[in-house]
Design a protein around this motif. Structure first.
Motif, short mmCIF file in Angstrom:
data_model
loop_
_atom_site.label_atom_id
_atom_site.label_comp_id
_atom_site.label_asym_id
_atom_site.label_seq_id
_atom_site.Cartn_x
_atom_site.Cartn_y
_atom_site.Cartn_z
N ASP A 214 0.97 -0.96 -0.10
CA ASP A 214 0.20 0.07 -0.23
C ASP A 214 0.69 1.49 -0.07
N ASP A 215 1.77 1.11 0.17
CA ASP A 215 2.75 2.32 0.42
C ASP A 215 3.67 2.61 -0.27
N ASP A 216 4.26 3.31 -1.21
CA ASP A 216 4.46 3.93 -1.72
C ASP A 216 6.11 4.33 -1.46
N SER A 240 16.61 3.87 -7.52
CA SER A 240 15.53 4.42 -7.58
C SER A 240 15.38 4.06 -8.56
N PHE A 241 16.45 5.40 -9.23
CA PHE A 241 16.80 6.11 -10.25
C PHE A 241 17.79 4.90 -11.81
N ALA A 287 10.75 14.07 -14.11
CA ALA A 287 9.79 13.66 -13.86
C ALA A 287 9.93 11.73 -13.25
N GLN A 288 8.51 11.62 -12.45
CA GLN A 288 8.99 9.76 -11.80
C GLN A 288 8.37 9.32 -12.06
N VAL A 292 8.09 5.04 -10.55
CA VAL A 292 7.05 4.40 -10.57
C VAL A 292 7.16 2.56 -11.46
N ALA A 293 7.17 2.63 -12.75
CA ALA A 293 6.73 1.76 -13.81
C ALA A 293 8.43 1.05 -12.77
#
Length: 393
Positions: A214-216, A240-241, A287-288, A292-293
């Motif tokens: 549920d959390d990001d 993350s990137f 852009a983030q 997410v993807a």
């Protein structure tokens, strides 16, 4: 007189890098090797970040030395990023930009530890922490966890290992190698314990945005403990990137400690590569959607790997909630022929072409670490091949 200092003779090489290196050598020999050893995303760096680096490389302003602590626009972006994702207000002056999060960790230890200072390190733990502690003159005090408690420590566990020499707690959530993620309540309770006993906290938040459910974002111990003042936050753009090769990380903390770490860096490396800093700036402020993807892709692979391993012969596991690793227990597969997971991992690599990292490297004999940061096809082929071999043991 020894040719190599005793200090560096004590330091082992990185087991994860050794596994990855051997896998590359075998591929170069023409062998079909599937590696679960990599601690990095298999995705390319997002295009807008690469484009920013190309522009920066063409700008003569980036061809010279720059501020040792980091480019001011990047430090400002890190402050905002930390406020957003860790819930902590930060002034840019409290930030030191480093050559990856690994350098941030080493300089944090150098800035905080004197000889004999004890560091509480929950195990299993990343392979590099003990070496950084040792080089700074500190003493690693391992705090064991178990698969049954989700590989997480509680206040009682820490208190059992605290002495009058305890200076620092290393707090990692999500965890490498286990994928354990602390809730805000759990992190806050540990933070309050640290405040009560005057223990510093070094929080490694490099995987904070790679959480599933549920959390990001994983709760930050600093954000969960408003009265915690003696802490250092380590983070970076690597995980993350998808920027592991760009080598941009940072450490955040009180002015006096960050100032000491900055002095250390000024003599070790000076400023981080300007082009890489500009790329990191584009990552943090752009852009983030790629973050997410990538997280969604990792989640799918996580579920696939957990599903394939669950119930397999000789394997027990706790479902990971973050990072991109599964850390199963395989102790029932050990035997006189394969007495350790080091021996088991060597056999898997040489005979089956499967690279995993043995648990001994993480202070957890009887376990192996598998990364699911690889293609869906390789993941399924690799796990199937590994299970076929385990079935013969």
């Amino acid at each position: 007189m020894a040719r190599v200092s005793q200090r560096l003779q004590r330091i082992p090489g990185s087991a994860t890098l050794a596994i990855s290196t051997r896998a590359r050598e075998m591929r170069a020999e023409g062998r079909d090797v599937i590696s679960f050893g990599a601690g990095e995303p298999d995705f390319p760096t997002p295009e807008h970040i690469v484009a920013a680096a190309q522009r920066a490389a063409n700008d003569p302003a980036n061809h010279h030395y720059s501020a040792n602590a980091g480019l001011q626009p990047l430090r400002e972006a890190i402050a905002e990023y930390t406020r957003t994702h860790s819930g902590v207000p930060v002034d840019p002056s409290q930030i030191l930009v480093t050559n990856g999060a690994k350098q941030a960790i080493f300089q944090a230890f150098a800035a905080l530890l004197d000889p004999g200072d004890e560091v509480l390190l929950p195990a299993p733990h990343w392979v590099t922490y003990p070496s950084g502690i040792d080089l700074a003159g500190g003493v690693t005090v391992s705090v064991p966890t178990s698969m049954e408690n989700g590989f997480k420590v509680a206040v009682d566990d820490l208190e059992k290992h605290r002495t009058d020499k305890t200076k620092l707690l290393v707090f990692v959530s999500p965890s490498n190698p286990t994928g354990a993620v602390y809730s805000a309540g759990e992190a806050g309770a540990i933070g309050e314990w640290a405040v009560e006993h005057g223990v510093w906290v070094l929080a490694d938040e490099i995987y904070q945005r790679l959480v599933y459910g549920d959390d990001d974002v994983a709760p930050s111990i600093a954000g969960a403990t408003p009265n915690l003042e003696d802490y250092l936050l380590v983070n970076g753009v690597a995980k993350s990137f998808a920027m592991t090769g760009w080598r941009v990380g940072w450490v955040i903390g009180p002015d006096d400690v960050i100032g000491a770490a900055a002095r250390h860096q000024s003599h070790a490396t000076g400023n981080v590569n300007n082009v890489a800093q500009m790329a990191a700036l584009a990552g943090l402020t752009g852009a983030q959607d790629t973050v997410v993807a990538m997280r969604e892709a990792f989640d799918k692979r996580r579920q696939t790997m957990v599903g394939m391993l669950s119930g397999a012969k000789g394997i027990e596991l706790a479902e990971p909630r973050g990072a991109f690793y599964v850390f199963p227990r395989v102790s029932t597969l050990l035997s006189p022929e394969y007495p350790t997971t080091v021996a088991l991992a060597e056999t898997l690599l040489e005979e089956a072409g499967i690279a995993v990292v043995p648990g001994e490297s993480f202070g957890a004999p009887g376990f192996i670490r598998l990364s699911y940061a690889l293609s869906d096809d390789d993941l399924e082929r690799g796990v199937s091949r590994m299970l076929d071999m385990f079935g013969t043991l």
